[in-house]
Design an enzyme around this catalytic site. Structure first.
Site, PDB file in Angstrom:
ATOM      1  N   GLU A 187      -0.237  10.562 -11.083  1.00 21.02           N
ATOM      2  CA  GLU A 187      -1.443   9.970 -11.666  1.00 21.02           C
ATOM      3  C   GLU A 187      -2.583  10.045 -10.660  1.00 21.02           C
ATOM      4  OE1 GLU A 187       0.672   6.323 -12.187  1.00 21.02           O
ATOM      5  OE2 GLU A 187      -0.335   5.343 -10.514  1.00 21.02           O
TER       6      GLU A 187
ATOM      7  N   LYS B 265      -3.277  12.859  -0.419  1.00 20.83           N
ATOM      8  CA  LYS B 265      -4.720  12.689  -0.209  1.00 20.83           C
ATOM      9  C   LYS B 265      -5.410  14.042  -0.179  1.00 20.83           C
ATOM     10  CE  LYS B 265      -6.281   9.029   1.605  1.00 20.83           C
ATOM     11  NZ  LYS B 265      -7.086   7.917   1.097  1.00 20.83           N
TER      12      LYS B 265
ATOM     13  N   CYS C 182     -47.401  12.974   0.794  1.00 18.55           N
ATOM     14  CA  CYS C 182     -48.580  13.830   0.832  1.00 18.55           C
ATOM     15  C   CYS C 182     -49.400  13.446  -0.395  1.00 18.55           C
ATOM     16  CB  CYS C 182     -48.184  15.302   0.752  1.00 18.55           C
ATOM     17  SG  CYS C 182     -49.586  16.373   0.383  1.00 18.55           S
TER      18      CYS C 182
ATOM     19  N   CYS D  78     -51.369  20.755  -3.414  1.00 15.58           N
ATOM     20  CA  CYS D  78     -50.184  20.955  -2.596  1.00 15.58           C
ATOM     21  C   CYS D  78     -49.147  21.732  -3.416  1.00 15.58           C
ATOM     22  CB  CYS D  78     -49.645  19.597  -2.154  1.00 15.58           C
ATOM     23  SG  CYS D  78     -48.245  19.707  -1.050  1.00 15.58           S
TER      24      CYS D  78
ATOM     25  N   ASP E 138     -10.623   5.730  -6.443  1.00 13.00           N
ATOM     26  CA  ASP E 138     -11.168   5.265  -5.178  1.00 13.00           C
ATOM     27  C   ASP E 138     -12.111   4.092  -5.454  1.00 13.00           C
ATOM     28  OD1 ASP E 138     -11.851   5.074  -2.575  1.00 13.00           O
ATOM     29  OD2 ASP E 138     -12.940   6.968  -2.468  1.00 13.00           O
TER      30      ASP E 138
ATOM     31  N   LYS F 102      -5.425   8.965  -8.082  1.00 11.06           N
ATOM     32  CA  LYS F 102      -5.617   7.858  -7.160  1.00 11.06           C
ATOM     33  C   LYS F 102      -7.109   7.545  -7.166  1.00 11.06           C
ATOM     34  CE  LYS F 102      -4.441   6.225  -2.558  1.00 11.06           C
ATOM     35  NZ  LYS F 102      -5.749   5.648  -2.259  1.00 11.06           N
TER      36      LYS F 102
ATOM     37  N   CYS G  42     -48.630  17.155   6.124  1.00 10.03           N
ATOM     38  CA  CYS G  42     -47.765  17.796   5.129  1.00 10.03           C
ATOM     39  C   CYS G  42     -47.383  19.200   5.586  1.00 10.03           C
ATOM     40  CB  CYS G  42     -48.483  17.856   3.785  1.00 10.03           C
ATOM     41  SG  CYS G  42     -47.564  18.759   2.543  1.00 10.03           S
TER      42      CYS G  42
ATOM     43  N   TYR H 174      -2.383   0.579 -13.445  1.00 11.21           N
ATOM     44  CA  TYR H 174      -1.343   1.546 -13.116  1.00 11.21           C
ATOM     45  C   TYR H 174      -0.023   0.942 -12.645  1.00 11.21           C
ATOM     46  CZ  TYR H 174      -3.170   0.495  -8.482  1.00 11.21           C
ATOM     47  OH  TYR H 174      -3.597  -0.159  -7.366  1.00 11.21           O
TER      48      TYR H 174
ATOM     49  N   GLU I  62      -7.201  -0.473 -10.425  1.00 14.73           N
ATOM     50  CA  GLU I  62      -8.256  -0.176  -9.466  1.00 14.73           C
ATOM     51  C   GLU I  62      -9.597  -0.440 -10.144  1.00 14.73           C
ATOM     52  OE1 GLU I  62      -7.305   0.558  -6.508  1.00 14.73           O
ATOM     53  OE2 GLU I  62      -8.960   1.553  -5.452  1.00 14.73           O
TER      54      GLU I  62
ATOM     55  N   SER J 167       0.867  -1.174   0.000  1.00 16.09           N
ATOM     56  CA  SER J 167       0.000   0.000   0.000  1.00 16.09           C
ATOM     57  C   SER J 167       0.902   1.221   0.000  1.00 16.09           C
ATOM     58  CB  SER J 167      -0.947  -0.012   1.197  1.00 16.09           C
ATOM     59  OG  SER J 167      -0.198  -0.160   2.368  1.00 16.09           O
TER      60      SER J 167
ATOM     61  N   CYS K 272     -49.157  21.727   2.890  1.00 12.54           N
ATOM     62  CA  CYS K 272     -50.600  21.906   2.713  1.00 12.54           C
ATOM     63  C   CYS K 272     -51.420  21.390   3.891  1.00 12.54           C
ATOM     64  CB  CYS K 272     -51.074  21.222   1.429  1.00 12.54           C
ATOM     65  SG  CYS K 272     -51.045  19.428   1.544  1.00 12.54           S
TER      66      CYS K 272
HETATM   67 ZN   LIG Z   1     -48.998  18.559   0.807  1.00 12.99          ZN
END
Ligand SMILES: [Zn+2]
Length: 645
Positions: A104, A298, A404, A410, A108, A106, A388, A210, A161, A75, A391
C-alpha cells in the site's frame, strides 16, 4: 424527515462527495438541508453524536491532554533499495514458507489513532512515541473523511495518516496569500497539532486509514479483509493496494507506483510491504521498535547537496522579481535538477545562502525543487539587485519582495501578461505558446493584449516558422476569444492574487467589468475568501490609467464578456475529456451535449478532470486517466447518462 434521518442523509452525501469523490447532489441541496438541521438543533437543543455540525470546530483548547493508546503504535523498519527489500522478503519466506504480501502507499503526513466505541467516534490522538499521544479529538472531528459513526459496535482503535491534498494546499494558499503553507506535510501537522479546531476545519484535511490497533473481538484475518472493512466504514484507504507473492511482483508494483507518484494529488514517500495474514504476523512478532512483518520501502532520498552557481532574477507578470538558483546539475527523485526557487531576497538572507557554496535542495511537493538552506560556510555574497535586470528601472521594495514598476515597457512583464491572457483558463487562445508570444512582442511590436486583435495573417507570415495554416489558425483563435465569458475575462486581465476561483466569484457578484471596476474595498471583502490584500489589489488595478485604457480598448474591439449561464444537468460541475473515436457522435456533437447538460469539456487530462469518455482506440489520455484514478466511461455509459437525465 426527523433529525436522525437528516443526519444520515447529510452524512451519506458528504461520504459521496469527500470519500467517493462522486457527489449525487449539488452543493446547494446539501447546504439547504444542513441549514435546516442547524435550525432544528438550535430549537431542540439536541445535537446527535454523528451530526455533521460537529465538523465546524469547537472552542479553542487551552492545552493538549494526553491519550494512552489501547495498543502500542509501532513505527516501521525501512528498506532503501530493491536489494534490501528482496533480502527482507526472503527472510520472511524462509520462516513462514510461501506467503502473501500486501502493498500500500506510504502517505506522508501525520499519523493519527482514532477510537470508536458503540459505533461512534469517541476520540483521536497523535502517535506520540507510540504509547501515549496528544489528544486531538476536537481537531480530527472536523475532518470530513473521518466517519463520526461506523457499523462496528465494539471498542476499537484504527490508525490512519492525516494528509492535505495538494489541490487543497493550492486552494488554501490562494485564499491566504499572506499565510502560505510551505508544503502539504507542514499543512497537516500544523493543523492537527493546533489548539484551535477551526484552523483544522479550514485546511480541508483527509485521513487515509490502514491499520487496526486494538479491537474487541473483531473477526478480521488479513490486510485485504481490513481494507474491505475500512471501506465498509466509509473510510478512505490507500489509492493503490495490491497483494503479491513474489519479489518480482512486488518490484513491478513499486515501480508502477513510482511512475504514478508525480501525478498523485497527495504526498507519498514510499510503499509499505506487509505480511497479509494476521496470524502469520504474530508468528514473526516484533523487535523492540518495529514489527518484523512489515517494512517501508522508501523512495529516493528527498534532499541532496549541490553548489549554488548563480542567481537569476526573473521578472513576472506583475513586475515581481523571483530569484532562481542556478545549480550544479544533480540527480533528485529520478530527475536532473539544475534550477531551484529561492522565493525572495529575505529568504536568501534568512537561509544564509552564498554563491559558489554547497546548498541543500529538495523537491517540495515533489514538483518544484527548492533550496532548503546552506550546507557549508563561505562562498560569495548574493547582492540585492537595485535595478530591473530586464529594463534597468529602479526597483521598489514591498515587504519581502522587489518589484519593477515599469509595467508598460518592461519586456518580460509584457510577455507574461499576454501569455497569461492567452492561457487555458483565461481566454484559451490556441497556438499562442510563450515562445510565440515572445516572437509577437519582439518582431511585431505587440505591447498589450489589445494589440493581439490587430494582428493579420500577413504579419504572422513574416515570422520564422509560420506557414499559411498556422497563421490562419492563430488569427481565427484570437477572433474567437472575443466571445470569452466574464469569469475567464476577469482572470485573463491578470489582477494580482486573482486566480480562476476568485475571478469566478467576482464575476458572479458583479456581473460586468464596469461594476467590478467600481467595486469598493468593503464590498469586495464581503466575498468569502477575499481578504484585505486581494481587495486592495483589485481596487488599485482599476485606479491605474494604463489598465483602464486596456479594458477600454478591448471593449472597443467588441469584447463584451457576459456571465456564463450555468446549465444544470447530469454533468453539472464536471470537467470531462473525450478521447478515442465515438461511433454515434462527432466530437462537436458530444461536446455540445455535455455543455447542454452542465458539463465542461477539457482537451487534456489533468487532476482537475472528473470524467473521461473513452471511445474506440483511446490512447495516452486514457492511460493518464487510469494513472490519475479518474473515472472512465464508455460511449454506451455516456448515452445512458444522457437518457437518464
Ligand atoms: Zn523591468
Amino acid at each position: 424527515m426527523d433529525m436522525q434521518q437528516m443526519v444520515q442523509q447529510l452524512n451519506k452525501w458528504a461520504y459521496e462527495y469527500y470519500v467517493l469523490d462522486n457527489p449525487s447532489v449539488a452543493d446547494t441541496v446539501y447546504d439547504a438541508l444542513y441549514d435546516q438541521l442547524v435550525l432544528l438543533e438550535k430549537q431542540t437543543g439536541i445535537v446527535l453524536p454523528d451530526s455533521p455540525t460537529h465538523r465546524v470546530g469547537g472552542e479553542t483548547l487551552k492545552e493538549f491532554s494526553q491519550h494512552k493508546h489501547l495498543k502500542r503504535l509501532y513505527s516501521l523498519d525501512k528498506v532503501q533499495s530493491f536489494g534490501e527489500l528482496s533480502q527482507w522478503m526472503e527472510k520472511v519466506q524462509k520462516q513462514l514458507g510461501n506467503v502473501q504480501f500486501s502493498l500500500e502507499l506510504k502517505y506522508d503526513g501525520l499519523t493519527i489513532n482514532v477510537t470508536y466505541d458503540q459505533g461512534k467516534f469517541v476520540g483521536a490522538a497523535t502517535r506520540g512515541k507510540g504509547i501515549v499521544g496528544e489528544d486531538v479529538t476536537e481537531q480530527v472531528k472536523t475532518i470530513k473523511t473521518v466517519p463520526l459513526s461506523i457499523p462496528y459496535t465494539g471498542l476499537c482503535e484504527i490508525q490512519g495518516e492525516g494528509i492535505m491534498k495538494l489541490s487543497n494546499l493550492e486552494k488554501y494558499n490562494k485564499k491566504h496569500p499572506n499565510d502560505q503553507l510551505k508544503n502539504a506535510r507542514n499543512g497537516v501537522a500544523g493543523a492537527i497539532r493546533n489548539l484551535n479546531p477551526k484552523v483544522t476545519a479550514e485546511r480541508n484535511l483527509d485521513v487515509v486509514f490502514y491499520s487496526l490497533g486494538y479491537s474487541e473481538g473483531m473477526q478480521i484475518g488479513s490486510q485485504s479483509q481490513l481494507v474491505d472493512f475500512l471501506k465498509s466504514c466509509q473510510m478512505l484507504t490507500s489509492n493503490e493496494f495490491a497483494v503479491v507473492e513474489t519479489f518480482e511482483q512486488a518490484k513491478a508494483q513499486i515501480e508502477k507506483i513510482g511512475q504514478m507518484r508525480p501525478h498523485f494529488d497527495f504526498l507519498i514517500d514510499g510503499v509499505v510491504v506487509k505480511v497479509n495474514d494476521f496470524e502469520l504476523r504474530e508468528q514473526l512478532g516484533y523487535t523492540d521498535k518495529f514489527p518484523k512483518w512489515a517494512v517501508a520501502f522508501k523512495f529516493d532520498a528527498e534532499q541532496v547537496a549541490t553548489t549554488l552557481l548563480d542567481v537569476d532574477w526573473q521578472v513576472g507578470r506583475t513586475g515581481k522579481l523571483t530569484p532562481v538558483g542556478l545549480l550544479e546539475p544533480v540527480e533528485l527523485c529520478g530527475a536532473t535538477i539544475g534550477r531551484a526557487t529561492l522565493n525572495n531576497f529575505g529568504d536568501i538572507t534568512r537561509k544564509n545562502l552564498h554563491k559558489n557554496a554547497l546548498v541543500f535542495v529538495r523537491r517540495s511537493n515533489d514538483v518544484i525543487p527548492e533550496v532548503l538552506g546552506s550546507a557549508e560556510q563561505g562562498g560569495v555574497a548574493i547582492e540585492k539587485p537595485t535595478h530591473c535586470p530586464a529594463c534597468g528601472s529602479q526597483l521598489q521594495e514591498v515587504g519581502a519582495h522587489l518589484f519593477c514598476t515599469n509595467a508598460e515597457n518592461c519586456r518580460p512583464q509584457i510577455v507574461a501578461r499576454i501569455s497569461h491572457y492567452c492561457s487555458k483558463n483565461a481566454c484559451d487562445i490556441d497556438g499562442l505558446s510563450d515562445k510565440t508570444v515572445e516572437q509577437l512582442v519582439d518582431c511585431l511590436g505587440i505591447s498589450s493584449v489589445a494589440d493581439l486583435y490587430t494582428l493579420t495573417t500577413e504579419q504572422l507570415l513574416t515570422l520564422e516558422g509560420f506557414k499559411q495554416r498556422k497563421a490562419n489558425n492563430i488569427v481565427s483563435a484570437i477572433d474567437k476569444s472575443k466571445s470569452v465569458n466574464l469569469e475567464r475575462f476577469i482572470f485573463a486581465l491578470g489582477l494580482d492574487n486573482v486566480g480562476s476561483v476568485t475571478a469566478k466569484d467576482l464575476a458572479t457578484k458583479y456581473g460586468s467589468v464596469e461594476a467590478l471596476s467600481q467595486a469598493s474595498k468593503e464590498s469586495l471583502l464581503e466575498i468569502d475568501g477575499i481578504g484585505e490584500i486581494v481587495a486592495e489589489g483589485i481596487v488599485q488595478y482599476f485606479q491605474e490609467q494604463q489598465n483602464v485604457e486596456i479594458v477600454q480598448k478591448l471593449q472597443n474591439i467588441g469584447i463584451d464578456p457576459q456571465l456564463s449561464e450555468t446549465k444544470v444537468g447530469v454533468f453539472t460541475g464536471k470537467k470531462i475529456v473525450l478521447t478515442g473515436s465515438l461511433q454515434n457522435y462527432t466530437r462537436s456533437q458530444a461536446t455540445k451535449l455535455i455543455e447542454e447538460n452542465g458539463g465542461e469539456v477539457s482537451s487534456s487530462v489533468s487532476k482537475s478532470v472528473n470524467l473521461v469518455i473513452a471511445g474506440a482506440e483511446a490512447g495516452s489520455k486514457l492511460a493518464k486517466a487510469h494513472a490519475l484514478g479518474i473515472d472512465v466511461i464508455t460511449e454506451e455509459q455516456f448515452q445512458q447518462m444522457l437518457e437518464q437525465n
